[in-house]
Design a protein around this motif. Structure first.
Motif, short mmCIF file in Angstrom:
data_model
loop_
_atom_site.label_atom_id
_atom_site.label_comp_id
_atom_site.label_asym_id
_atom_site.label_seq_id
_atom_site.Cartn_x
_atom_site.Cartn_y
_atom_site.Cartn_z
N HIS A 20 0.89 -0.88 -0.21
CA HIS A 20 0.16 0.11 0.22
C HIS A 20 0.64 1.11 -0.07
N PRO A 21 1.20 1.56 -1.08
CA PRO A 21 2.55 2.96 -1.46
C PRO A 21 1.73 4.13 -1.14
N LEU A 22 2.80 5.04 -0.30
CA LEU A 22 2.05 6.09 -0.79
C LEU A 22 2.21 6.68 -2.28
N PRO A 23 0.85 7.63 -2.61
CA PRO A 23 0.39 7.81 -4.12
C PRO A 23 1.68 9.06 -4.29
N VAL A 24 2.90 8.83 -4.13
CA VAL A 24 4.07 9.56 -5.00
C VAL A 24 5.07 8.91 -6.53
N TRP A 33 17.78 12.70 -2.18
CA TRP A 33 16.70 13.53 -2.68
C TRP A 33 15.54 12.53 -3.99
N LEU A 34 14.31 12.62 -3.96
CA LEU A 34 13.79 11.82 -4.98
C LEU A 34 13.00 13.61 -5.83
N GLY A 39 8.15 16.26 -11.20
CA GLY A 39 9.30 17.37 -10.95
C GLY A 39 9.36 17.71 -9.66
N ARG A 40 8.08 17.34 -8.70
CA ARG A 40 8.36 18.19 -7.37
C ARG A 40 10.03 17.16 -6.79
N ARG A 363 4.01 17.68 2.44
CA ARG A 363 5.22 18.39 2.86
C ARG A 363 6.52 18.42 2.38
N GLY A 364 6.57 17.26 1.49
CA GLY A 364 8.00 17.02 0.64
C GLY A 364 9.13 16.04 1.05
N VAL A 365 8.44 15.21 2.18
CA VAL A 365 8.98 14.47 3.20
C VAL A 365 9.13 12.72 3.00
N LEU A 366 9.50 11.90 2.74
CA LEU A 366 8.76 10.49 2.48
C LEU A 366 9.57 9.27 3.74
N VAL A 367 7.73 8.44 4.34
CA VAL A 367 8.60 8.06 5.78
C VAL A 367 7.68 7.12 5.32
N LYS A 368 7.55 6.13 6.23
CA LYS A 368 6.49 5.27 5.97
C LYS A 368 5.99 4.40 7.26
N ASP A 369 4.67 4.40 7.78
CA ASP A 369 4.15 3.90 9.41
C ASP A 369 4.58 2.27 8.93
N THR A 370 4.10 2.20 10.11
CA THR A 370 4.40 0.26 10.34
C THR A 370 3.51 0.02 12.02
N HIS A 371 2.50 -0.58 11.90
CA HIS A 371 1.78 -1.44 13.35
C HIS A 371 1.10 -0.05 13.14
N GLY A 372 0.36 0.58 12.64
CA GLY A 372 -0.94 1.38 12.72
C GLY A 372 -0.23 3.15 13.10
N SER A 373 0.41 2.57 14.18
CA SER A 373 0.43 4.03 14.50
C SER A 373 2.22 4.33 15.20
#
Length: 401
Positions: A20-24, A33-34, A39-40, A363-373
């Motif tokens: 379930h990837p983030l929509p980027v 940087w990505l 181009g963002r 806001r231009g920062v990519l992280v990923k969640d795990t275990h809900g919270s």
């Protein structure tokens, strides 16, 4: 012009929905940087779950891959090639070990370690046939193969994939008393992550890893350290085990070993353990291929300098100092981690880990969640101080502090 939405819809239509990837939609990357198809720019604070410890497209690693691509990329293990001996020798030396079993993915390396431990148990320890037991910890994440999920405690990983592989006993992570009680004459190995990544960057209590090492020596049991995420510089040392002076019998390595360019993994240990194999008992067509060896040799050379470990330690102090400042604000309930690796538990009133990840993406920062919270923070080790500070400023903005 094909938009990100078009590409996401096409992926959803034709790829099995295992993520379930983030929509980027990333198009290019360099360093930390990505850049997406529009181009963002985005700052990567996930680093491919630590596969990109050295950043995206590091020039040394790209050059090593290019040079090898023009020579030879695959021979299979039916023949020797001119990068293989150096790879095995130098990786063994980096680990302070003697032998290397080269494979590809992290899960394959874990499977290979399981087979190694069982083979050693029968041939060396003298465990009766089919009776070998391996002790693991609750909350573990070692991959998603059938055998590995058989000792997972994550319902999402296990549900509807049985029947499960026997031969494993699960004890609470960090509980030496439970570990001691679990070890029997038929136990051949203890398999642990020195820091549990997927569970939310869980650091065990001080003294736990040395205690496990002492127990395994006393009981003639192998200690297998899964350093696939925690190893190769992430925590400020080459291996997370080093923080407590622990040397396992087997290291399981992957992710960053391939430099973020291709999958490279390995089991590394002493000749008295890995030497139990005979030709034909285990193998991998692509394991230790010339291209993989060329890239991994450059990774090893970069780690030998100590630069990346030192940077992870120094920037890790900066990261954890700022994250600690969020405690008591009512926005986060816990912060854990070591080096450039952190798990941040989000207070329910702020939202889920997924929602916070999406707000950070905006806001231009990519992280990923795990275990809900929980959100995980694991930037490339070459991230600049300014970029790290900016990312944490965006996190504070999302949290409203």
């Amino acid at each position: 012009m094909t938009t990100a939405q078009d590409l996401i819809a096409a992926a959803d239509a034709h790829c099995a929905p295992t993520y379930h990837p983030l929509p980027v939609v990333v198009a290019t990357a360099e360093g930390a940087w990505l850049r997406d198809v529009a181009g963002r720019r985005y700052l990567d604070l996930l680093a491919g779950y630590s596969a990109l410890n050295f950043g995206h497209c590091h020039p040394r690693l790209v050059d090593a891959a290019k040079r090898q691509l023009e020579r030879v990329t695959l021979t299979s293990r039916a023949f020797h090639h001119d990068r293989f001996a150096a790879f095995c020798t130098e990786l063994a030396e980096l680990c302070g070990m003697e032998m290397v079993l080269p494979v590809n993915s992290g899960a394959e390396a874990v499977e290979s370690a399981v087979k190694t431990a069982r083979k050693w148990g029968y041939r060396v320890k003298g465990v009766p046939g089919e009776m070998a037991k391996i002790v693991v910890a609750g909350g573990n994440f070692h991959g998603r193969t059938t055998t590995v999920i058989s000792f997972s405690t994550d319902p999402e990983a296990r549900a509807d994939f049985g029947p499960y592989t026997p031969g494993f006993q699960i004890v609470p992570y960090g509980d030496l008393t439970a570990m001691r009680a679990a070890l029997t004459e038929n136990t051949v190995a203890v398999l642990l992550e020195p820091i549990q990544g997927e569970s939310g960057v869980i650091v065990p209590p001080e003294g736990y890893l040395p205690g496990v090492r002492e127990l395994t020596r006393e009981r003639n049991v192998l200690f297998v350290a899964d350093e696939i995420q925690s190893g190769l510089g992430r925590t400020g040392r080459t291996f997370a085990c080093e923080h407590e002076g622990v040397v396992p019998d087997l290291y399981v390595l992957g992710k960053a070993l391939g430099g973020g360019i291709l999958p490279v993994s390995a089991v590394v240990g002493g000749a008295d353990v890995l030497g139990v194999f005979r030709p034909g008992e285990h193998g991998s067509t692509f394991g230790g291929n010339p291209l993989a060896c060329a890239v991994a040799l450059e990774v090893i050379a970069m780690l030998r300098s100590g630069e990346f470990q030192e940077r992870a330690a120094l920037l890790g102090e900066r990261l954890h100092r700022q994250l600690a400042g969020l405690l008591g604000t009512g926005t986060v309930t816990a912060v854990r981690g070591r080096g450039l690796w952190a798990g941040v538990d989000i207070a329910p009133r702020i939202g889920t880990g997924r929602q916070v990840s999406e707000r950070l993406m905006d806001r231009g920062v990519l992280v990923k969640d795990t275990h809900g919270s929980t959100i995980r923070i694991a930037p490339p080790l070459m991230i600049s101080e300014d970029d790290l500070d900016w990312a944490l400023e965006q996190l504070r903005g999302v949290l409203g502090v």
